[in-house]
Design a protein around this motif. Structure first.
Motif, PDB file in Angstrom:
ATOM      1  N   ASN A   1       0.846  -1.182   0.000  1.00  0.00           N
ATOM      2  CA  ASN A   1       0.000   0.000   0.000  1.00  0.00           C
ATOM      3  C   ASN A   1       0.883   1.234   0.000  1.00  0.00           C
ATOM      4  OD1 ASN A   1       0.928  -0.453   2.616  1.00  0.00           O
ATOM      5  ND2 ASN A   1      -0.745   0.688   3.519  1.00  0.00           N
TER       6      ASN A   1
ATOM      7  N   ASP B   1       5.587   7.882  -7.241  1.00  0.00           N
ATOM      8  CA  ASP B   1       4.145   7.975  -7.486  1.00  0.00           C
ATOM      9  C   ASP B   1       3.592   9.293  -6.939  1.00  0.00           C
ATOM     10  OD1 ASP B   1       1.502   6.497  -8.177  1.00  0.00           O
ATOM     11  OD2 ASP B   1       1.208   7.186  -6.110  1.00  0.00           O
TER      12      ASP B   1
ATOM     13  N   LYS C   1       1.712  12.175  -9.206  1.00  0.00           N
ATOM     14  CA  LYS C   1       0.348  12.623  -8.920  1.00  0.00           C
ATOM     15  C   LYS C   1       0.282  14.110  -8.626  1.00  0.00           C
ATOM     16  CE  LYS C   1      -1.474   8.198  -7.326  1.00  0.00           C
ATOM     17  NZ  LYS C   1      -1.702   7.298  -6.168  1.00  0.00           N
TER      18      LYS C   1
ATOM     19  N   SER D   1      -1.054  -1.225 -11.081  1.00  0.00           N
ATOM     20  CA  SER D   1      -2.196  -0.430 -11.517  1.00  0.00           C
ATOM     21  C   SER D   1      -3.155  -0.087 -10.391  1.00  0.00           C
ATOM     22  CB  SER D   1      -2.945  -1.142 -12.654  1.00  0.00           C
ATOM     23  OG  SER D   1      -3.465  -2.375 -12.213  1.00  0.00           O
ATOM     24  N   ASN D   2      -3.285  -0.925  -9.365  1.00  0.00           N
ATOM     25  CA  ASN D   2      -4.132  -0.521  -8.242  1.00  0.00           C
ATOM     26  C   ASN D   2      -3.363  -0.490  -6.925  1.00  0.00           C
ATOM     27  OD1 ASN D   2      -3.982  -3.261  -7.714  1.00  0.00           O
ATOM     28  ND2 ASN D   2      -6.161  -3.481  -7.243  1.00  0.00           N
TER      29      ASN D   2
ATOM     30  N   GLN E   1      -2.761   3.692  -3.841  1.00  0.00           N
ATOM     31  CA  GLN E   1      -4.039   4.404  -3.898  1.00  0.00           C
ATOM     32  C   GLN E   1      -4.432   5.074  -2.594  1.00  0.00           C
ATOM     33  OE1 GLN E   1      -7.217   2.191  -5.700  1.00  0.00           O
ATOM     34  NE2 GLN E   1      -5.966   1.550  -7.443  1.00  0.00           N
TER      35      GLN E   1
ATOM     36  N   GLY F   1      -7.977   3.657  -0.781  1.00  0.00           N
ATOM     37  CA  GLY F   1      -7.791   2.759  -1.914  1.00  0.00           C
ATOM     38  C   GLY F   1      -7.614   1.314  -1.491  1.00  0.00           C
TER      39      GLY F   1
ATOM     40  N   PRO G   1      -3.116  -4.768  -2.997  1.00  0.00           N
ATOM     41  CA  PRO G   1      -3.396  -4.656  -4.426  1.00  0.00           C
ATOM     42  C   PRO G   1      -3.150  -5.949  -5.186  1.00  0.00           C
ATOM     43  CG  PRO G   1      -1.302  -3.646  -3.908  1.00  0.00           C
ATOM     44  CD  PRO G   1      -1.927  -3.994  -2.601  1.00  0.00           C
TER      45      PRO G   1
END
Length: 453
Positions: free
Chosen positions: A28, A106, A110, A145-146, A149, A153, A157
């Motif tokens: 995560n 990441d 973002k 891809s997930n 988050q 989220g 993942p």
């Protein structure tokens, strides 16, 4: 090559202050609400971690498999027998990749659009592509891809299959090239860019260079990848001045990871007889083997001294990519041989080999078949992990597996084809890692990854 010497320990500790975090073992991301951060504080810690990842266990363990190194004691002795259990890569996965560099990258990706900072975004995408390419070359299917988050989220993942990850690598590099071709926006990196000092053209060339590397890695999936690799090489580096290197600090705490390893675990790993035999008569051996030692590799050697660089990608690698791509697309023997010699010369010049010794060595280089290309590349790219990719693609160099290899994790007792997933993932993201194992048919080291099939 720009030289921005860094204290790796200070920067990696600074990450804990810049981006507060919790346990990232299940891949995560930071559960904060992504309040605006200072990109110039996050970027250097991300770059430092990428450089450390590339030069630490992600270099040493592939180096053991490819017989640059062999263990003489402790874990390295087991690794030499292909006994690399699921605890081996916990730190690389948790604090190197997912809770370290990739988390920070990441965050930059973002936040950069809202701060009108396309150069930051472009650099982060280049380094994220590099990190994903490295991680998937080791494990195959990985989360992306997930992942990342946040609090609302997915905290456990699912894994993307390797084909999806490779497509993501190419998409990130394409997006990076777009970002880096802009006018720079409201804020631009300067000294916080520890590799190029904010030179967006250098990062643009690096994006093309990594495109070439990963197109070559995809060569088993179609000859068009060779053509794409040649195009990428033509847009990438033109000399050693362009090399993407992270240079470490000439101090005990800030030293290159290979130097730190030797300091902390002296005499647990040495150069192999095989590698030194391949380097017989090569002027680079004197710069790789510790003076006065039969098989030592640090602390004063070119790649093992305190302020040695770790390599993201360099001009020498590109010339060997060019040579192989030419060979496989009908290029002339003369053109292939010229590219091989350029790759050797680039590496020797980088290491400080004298012009006389370099030219004398090059006089003996006459082979232009695939075995000759990969053989010279193997020597020139020590101590990087690229040789393992090349072996899994081509079968060269034709190394012999360890006859005493452990067959519990590597039942076929050949040269290992992958690393097994960390036990931190098996404990914290059980269902998803099990699904990835099922998708790849095995979690053993002799299972060929999709990209090399």
């Amino acid at each position: 090559m720009r030289k921005f010497k860094i204290n790796i320990v200070a920067l990696l500790l600074a990450t804990l202050v810049i981006v507060p975090s919790c346990d990232f073992g299940d891949t995560n991301i930071d559960p904060q609400n992504l309040a605006e951060v200072n990109l110039n504080l996050v970027l250097p810690s991300a770059i430092a971690q990428v450089g450390f990842n590339n030069g630490a266990i992600a270099s040493r363990n592939p180096g053991i498999i490819m017989q640059y190194f062999e263990g003489t004691d402790a874990q390295q002795l087991g690794y030499t027998s292909y006994l690399m259990p699921d605890i081996t890569f916990n730190n690389l996965w948790r604090t190197g990749f997912y809770g370290g560099a990739m988390k920070d990258l990441d965050l930059i990706i973002k936040q950069a659009p809202d701060q009108n900072a396309p150069y930051y975004s472009g650099i982060a995408k280049v380094l994220m592509a590099n990190s994903l390419g490295l991680a998937t070359s080791f494990f195959g299917d990985i989360p992306y891809s997930n992942a990342f988050q946040g609090e609302d989220g997915v905290l456990s993942p699912a894994y993307d299959d390797q084909e999806t990850i490779m497509n993501t690598v190419f998409a990130l590099l394409a997006e990076a090239r777009t970002d880096l071709a802009t006018d720079g926006g409201d804020i631009v990196p300067t000294s916080d860019d520890l590799i190029f000092g904010g030179d967006n053209d250098a990062w643009l060339a690096t994006a093309w260079a990594l495109e070439a590397r990963y197109r070559l890695m995809m060569s088993a999936k179609g000859a068009t990848n060779y053509t794409a690799a040649l195009t990428a090489v033509g847009n990438a580096f033109t000399s050693n001045d362009d090399n993407a290197y992270l240079v470490f600090d000439a101090s005990a705490n800030g030293a290159n990871p290979l130097n730190q390893f030797h300091r902390d675990r002296s005499n647990t790993m040495v150069l192999t007889g095989y590698f030194m035999g391949q380097m017989s008569g090569d002027p680079r051996l004197a710069l790789i083997r510790e003076p006065g030692s039969t098989a030592g590799f640090a602390p004063t050697t070119f790649w093992g001294k305190q302020d040695a660089p770790t390599v993201i990608i360099n001009y020498a690698e590109l010339k060997f990519i060019e040579a192989e791509a030419l060979r496989m697309t009908g290029g002339s023997d003369a053109a292939v041989l010229a590219a091989v010699k350029d790759g050797i010369a680039a590496n020797m010049n980088d290491m400080g080999v004298s012009a006389e010794d370099r030219d004398n060595y090059l006089l003996g280089i006459t082979g232009s078949d695939l075995a000759a290309i990969i053989g010279e590349k193997y020597k020139a790219l020590y101590p990087q992990n690229i040789a393992w990719d090349d072996y899994r693609r081509t079968g060269f160099p034709a190394i012999t597996p360890n006859v005493d290899g452990n067959q519990g994790l590597n039942p076929h007792n050949g040269i290992p084809r992958r690393f097994i997933y960390p036990n931190s993932e098996k404990n914290l993201n059980t269902d998803n890692v099990n699904a990835a194992i099922e998708n790849q048919n095995s979690d053993l080291m002799d299972q060929a990854l999709w990209v090399f099939q």
